[in-house]
Structures are given as structure tokens and as C-alpha cells.
Design an enzyme around this catalytic site. Structure first.
Site, short mmCIF file in Angstrom:
data_model
loop_
_atom_site.label_atom_id
_atom_site.label_comp_id
_atom_site.label_asym_id
_atom_site.label_seq_id
_atom_site.Cartn_x
_atom_site.Cartn_y
_atom_site.Cartn_z
CG HIS A 202 -0.20 0.36 2.50
ND1 HIS A 202 0.57 -0.57 3.16
CD2 HIS A 202 -0.11 1.50 3.22
CE1 HIS A 202 1.09 0.00 4.24
NE2 HIS A 202 0.70 1.25 4.30
C1 UD1 Z 1 -2.09 5.88 5.39
C2 UD1 Z 1 -0.77 6.48 5.89
C3 UD1 Z 1 0.33 5.42 5.82
C4 UD1 Z 1 -0.09 4.16 6.55
C5 UD1 Z 1 -1.44 3.67 6.03
C6 UD1 Z 1 -1.89 2.51 6.86
C7 UD1 Z 1 -0.35 8.86 5.45
C8 UD1 Z 1 0.42 9.83 4.61
N1 UD1 Z 1 -0.33 7.59 5.04
O1 UD1 Z 1 -1.91 5.55 4.02
O2 UD1 Z 1 1.50 5.93 6.44
O3 UD1 Z 1 0.89 3.18 6.32
O4 UD1 Z 1 -2.40 4.72 6.15
O5 UD1 Z 1 -2.77 1.67 6.18
O6 UD1 Z 1 -0.94 9.23 6.44
N2 UD1 Z 1 -9.44 4.76 1.56
C9 UD1 Z 1 -10.64 4.12 1.59
N3 UD1 Z 1 -11.19 3.82 2.81
C10 UD1 Z 1 -10.60 4.15 3.98
C11 UD1 Z 1 -9.37 4.82 3.93
C12 UD1 Z 1 -8.80 5.12 2.72
O7 UD1 Z 1 -11.23 3.80 0.55
O8 UD1 Z 1 -11.16 3.84 5.06
C13 UD1 Z 1 -8.83 5.05 0.24
C14 UD1 Z 1 -9.16 6.43 -0.31
O9 UD1 Z 1 -9.30 6.31 -1.69
C15 UD1 Z 1 -7.91 7.22 0.02
C16 UD1 Z 1 -6.80 6.17 -0.09
O10 UD1 Z 1 -7.41 4.97 0.36
O11 UD1 Z 1 -7.70 8.29 -0.85
C17 UD1 Z 1 -5.58 6.48 0.74
O12 UD1 Z 1 -5.93 6.69 2.09
P1 UD1 Z 1 -5.00 7.61 3.03
O13 UD1 Z 1 -5.49 7.53 4.43
O14 UD1 Z 1 -4.84 8.95 2.44
O15 UD1 Z 1 -3.59 6.94 2.91
P2 UD1 Z 1 -3.17 5.41 3.06
O16 UD1 Z 1 -2.64 4.95 1.77
O17 UD1 Z 1 -4.26 4.64 3.71
N1 UDP Z 2 -3.18 -5.47 8.98
C1 UDP Z 2 -4.44 -6.04 9.18
N2 UDP Z 2 -5.18 -6.40 8.08
C2 UDP Z 2 -4.72 -6.22 6.81
C3 UDP Z 2 -3.44 -5.64 6.62
C4 UDP Z 2 -2.71 -5.25 7.73
O1 UDP Z 2 -4.87 -6.24 10.33
O2 UDP Z 2 -5.45 -6.56 5.86
C5 UDP Z 2 -2.42 -5.04 10.17
C6 UDP Z 2 -0.99 -5.54 10.25
O3 UDP Z 2 -0.93 -6.80 10.90
C7 UDP Z 2 -0.30 -4.45 11.05
C8 UDP Z 2 -1.00 -3.20 10.57
O4 UDP Z 2 -2.26 -3.62 10.06
O5 UDP Z 2 -0.55 -4.58 12.44
C9 UDP Z 2 -0.17 -2.56 9.51
O6 UDP Z 2 -0.92 -1.66 8.80
P1 UDP Z 2 -0.47 -1.13 7.37
O7 UDP Z 2 0.41 -2.11 6.71
O8 UDP Z 2 -1.71 -0.69 6.70
O9 UDP Z 2 0.34 0.21 7.75
P2 UDP Z 2 1.87 0.48 8.12
O10 UDP Z 2 2.26 -0.39 9.25
O11 UDP Z 2 2.68 0.28 6.89
O12 UDP Z 2 1.84 1.94 8.49
#
Ligand code: UD1
Ligand code: UDP
Length: 360
Positions: A202
């Protein structure tokens, strides 16, 4: 003493749960604040349900959007929230836009700020997280650094706040919830493959780059072991935009799942042959005694070098050829890493609560 515990995304909920429970046990008053950065049931509420967290005291609804606007909304909403509730301390965790928003708001309102998981550095400035974590560290009064490396980095940067080494709270989470996961998760019976590798992707600098996204798809389709892929919504959107979603869906080598809850995730990690990911938290979880798994980090860098040195993680870059070579080599001679986790013994939440009690 009231402590505002800030969460906004999936990993923050998982990593703050042990802190929340430890604060309650230490007879401090945690107030749970959710920015609303993640809002889908399976990216947010599902974790509250499984981890046994109460409903957040406030849900600020910042949602998705341009990074600057998302951060600005978080600053605005947290500023109002802290001004109204006057907590004794605000705790943020990690490196998301929620963290930067919460940190700046705490600074502006003049509330003490603690940063959980302080001092991580990838030195990869393409990553929005690298900016967020640096700024949060330099805004904090208390820095809860997971390892010796992170303590050294913070001291080297001359941060203003007090630095403490605590371990990482995700180890607490794996140890606390793995027994429940083993009782409650039935995912292994539902995926339809006996031997599999677990894959998650992601990171914006990976999946927002069409060439790297193609490389990821190439790895998924040609991996020597079938891949189970719980799909992050960002990656889902990018695969659709690049017309790659059907290719992945139709591949016999990929079991595509929606994002899974924490119990299913723990069960999948434990049962997998290996993990391939660009996640931060998963690199740490793999070192937990509850998981112990080899992780291929499909990125150009990591801010978790301790997990590499301990033999759990290997950074394999983002070109599919060398990545596939590394996977093939490993499957010929798989070895379970054995060194202790560099992220502590599972008491990071309690250490943070007791440090706060002594220092505020
Ligand atoms: C965010 C964090 C990242 C973290 C990740 C955990 C930042 C800059 N990034 O990335 O560090 O590793 O969360 O998973 O803060 N969306 C949905 N439903 C949701 C949330 C998001 O559909 O509930 C979609 C939307 O299209 C959105 C995109 O995901 O634009 C990205 O979501 P966003 O929270 O901006 O960043 P992440 O990629 O989730
Ligand atoms: N995780 C989860 N379900 C998923 C993917 C990740 O429960 O489908 C958990 C994972 O075990 C870890 C956390 O979410 O505890 C990590 O989140 P993510 O990889 O989205 O973010 P990051 O750690 O890179 O910020």
C-alpha cells in the site's frame, strides 16, 4: 490526569490499543480521539471491535483527500478538540498525516505531546511518512523510541524532548491477541490453499507509481508459492486505474481478499510460508515470538533496520526479477529466524504509561 490518545488509521489503532489499556491500568484517564483518516468498517471499526476498544470519545471525520488538506483538516479539528478538552498530554503514534496534524495542533494549543514509535528514519524523502515522523519528533516533549537505534537517531538530531527506549507496542498487540486469533479466526479454512505466502502492498511511493505497481503484479503472479493478498483500498484504486485488477483477480496464483481484521491477519502471518510486504508494522510483527516469520520487504529502503539485522527482514527492492529470485532461493531452503525481537518483550504500552505517570 487526562491523556488524549490519537488514532486515525489501521496501524495506529492496533499500536495504540496496548497504550490505551496500560493507561487505564495505571489509573490515568485516556480519552480516545479518532481523526477519521480511515473510515471503512474493515479499516477502522473492525479493529475497535476485535481489540476490545471502546467507541472513540470523538470522531473528527477528516476522511480522504489531498495530503495537505487532510493534514490541515486534522490540525484544525484536533486544535478545537484539545482547546475544548484541555488534556494534560496528547499521545500520537507513528508517521501518518493524522500524527502530523495531532502533533502540530498540540503544539499550537500548548499541550504536552508524546510521540510513540519515535526516531524511525528511512532517509527516503519520497515517503510522506518520513516527513511526518521527523516533524512529530521535533515537536514532542516525550519521545518513546522503540530501539537503541531510534534513541541514537533522536539524540543525533538534538530533539528538544526527553527520549525513552520502550520497545514497540505492536509486539504487545501480537502477544495479547494471538491466542484470541487462534481461537476465533477461521480464515485458514476459507482461503482454499494449504501452502501460501502472505502479501500486502500500500505504500504510496510503490502503488502510485505505475511501473512499480506492475512489478508488484508480476511478483504476485509468478511467485513460487501462491500469494494471499488482503487488498488495501489505495492499492485497489490504483489496480483499477491501471486496468490491472482483473489480471490479479483471474490469476490462479493469487487469493485476493478485502482488508482483513487483526485476528485473521495474525492467523495468516503465523501460517504463511513467508511474507512479502511494503508495510511498516508487519516488519516489526514478524519479529514477535508470537509470529516469527521471514519477510521480504519490497521497497528501496526500510526504517526498521533492526529487523533486518535480526534476520527477519530482507529489503529486496522493487524490480520483479531480483525479488522473484530471492523468493525462489528462499523457498528452496526456508529457515525460521530465531533471534529475539529487537522491538521488546511486549511491555512497551506499560512502560509508556508508567513513564508518563512519572514525568508529567
Ligand atoms: C495511510 C498512511 C500510511 C499508513 C497507512 C496505513 C499517510 C500519509 N499515510 O496511508 O503511512 O501506512 O495509512 O494503512 O498518512 N481509503 C478508503 N477507505 C478508507 C481509507 C482510505 O477507501 O477507510 C482510500 C481512499 O481512496 C484514500 C486512499 O485509500 O484516498 C488512501 O488513504 P489515506 O489515508 O490517504 O492513505 P493510506 O494509503 O491509507
Ligand atoms: N493489517 C491487518 N489487516 C490487513 C493488513 C494489515 O490487520 O489486511 C495489520 C498488520 O498486521 C499491522 C497493521 O495492520 O498490524 C499494519 O498496517 P499497514 O500495513 O496498513 O500500515 P503500516 O504499518 O505500513 O503503516
Amino acid at each position: 490526569m487526562t491523556v488524549s490518545v490519537v488514532v486515525g488509521t489501521r496501524p495506529e489503532i492496533i499500536k495504540m490499543a496496548p497504550v490505551y489499556f496500560a493507561l487505564r491500568k495505571a489509573r490515568l484517564r485516556p480519552v480516545l480521539l479518532h481523526s477519521g483518516q480511515h473510515y471503512d468498517y474493515e479499516m477502522s471499526q473492525k479493529f475497535f471491535d476485535e481489540l476490545g476498544l471502546p467507541e472513540p470519545d470523538a470522531f473528527l471525520g477528516i476522511g480522504s483527500g489531498r495530503p495537505g488538506k487532510q493534514t490541515a483538516d486534522a490540525i484544525d479539528k484536533f486544535e478545537q478538540e484539545f482547546a475544548n478538552s484541555s488534556p494534560d498530554c496528547v499521545l500520537v503514534e507513528g508517521d501518518t498525516n493524522t500524527v502530523l496534524g495531532g502533533a502540530i495542533a498540540a503544539m499550537k494549543v500548548g499541550v504536552l505531546l508524546g510521540h510513540v514509535e519515535a526516531g524511525l528514519r528511512s532517509y527516503d524523502l519520497r515517503m510522506p511518512e518520513e516527513l511526518n515522523r521527523r516533524l512529530a519528533d521535533h515537536a514532542s516533549n516525550y519521545l518513546f523510541a522503540p530501539t537503541h537505534d531510534s534513541v541514537r537517531i533522536l539524540k543525533g538530531e538534538n530533539v528538544w524532548g526527553k527520549v525513552f527506549r520502550t520497545g514497540n507496542t505492536v509486539i504487545d498487540a501480537t502477544m495479547r491477541y494471538m491466542p484470541k486469533a487462534e481461537r476465533k479466526s477461521s480464515i485458514i479454512n476459507r482461503i482454499g490453499v494449504d501452502e501460501f505466502a502472505l502479501a500486502t502492498f500500500h505504500r504510496a511511493e510503490n502503488v502510485d507509481d505505475p511501473a512499480i505497481l506492475r512489478s508488484i503484479v508480476d511478483v504476485l503472479m509468478n511467485s513460487p508459492v501462491p500469494m494471499v493478498l488482503p487488498l488495501h483500498p489505495r492499492t485497489d484504486a490504483r489496480l483499477r486505474e491501471e486496468s490491472l485488477k482483473k489480471t490479479v483477480e483471474q490469476s490462479d496464483n493469487v487469493v485476493l481478499l478485502p482488508p482483513v481484521g487483526y485476528f485473521d491477519m495474525l492467523a495468516l502471518m503465523k501460517k504463511s510460508a513467508f511474507i512479502i510486504t511494503d508495510s511498516g508494522g508487519i516488519q516489526e510483527e514478524a519479529t514477535s515470538p508470537a509470529v516469527r516469520k521471514r519477510v521480504f520487504v519490497m521497497r528501496k529502503s526500510t526504517e526498521r533496520p533492526e529487523a533486518v539485522r535480526a534476520g527477519y527482514c530482507k529489503v529486496v527492492g522493487t524490480n520483479s526479477e531480483p525479488v522473484l529470485r530471492a523468493l525462489r532461493l528462499y523457498t528452496k531452503n526456508p529457515k525460521t529466524p530465531a533471534l529475539p525481537s529487537p522491538y521488546g518483550k511486549g511491555d512497551a504500552g506499560e512502560r509508556i504509561a508508567s513513564l508518563l505517570k512519572k514525568n508529567i
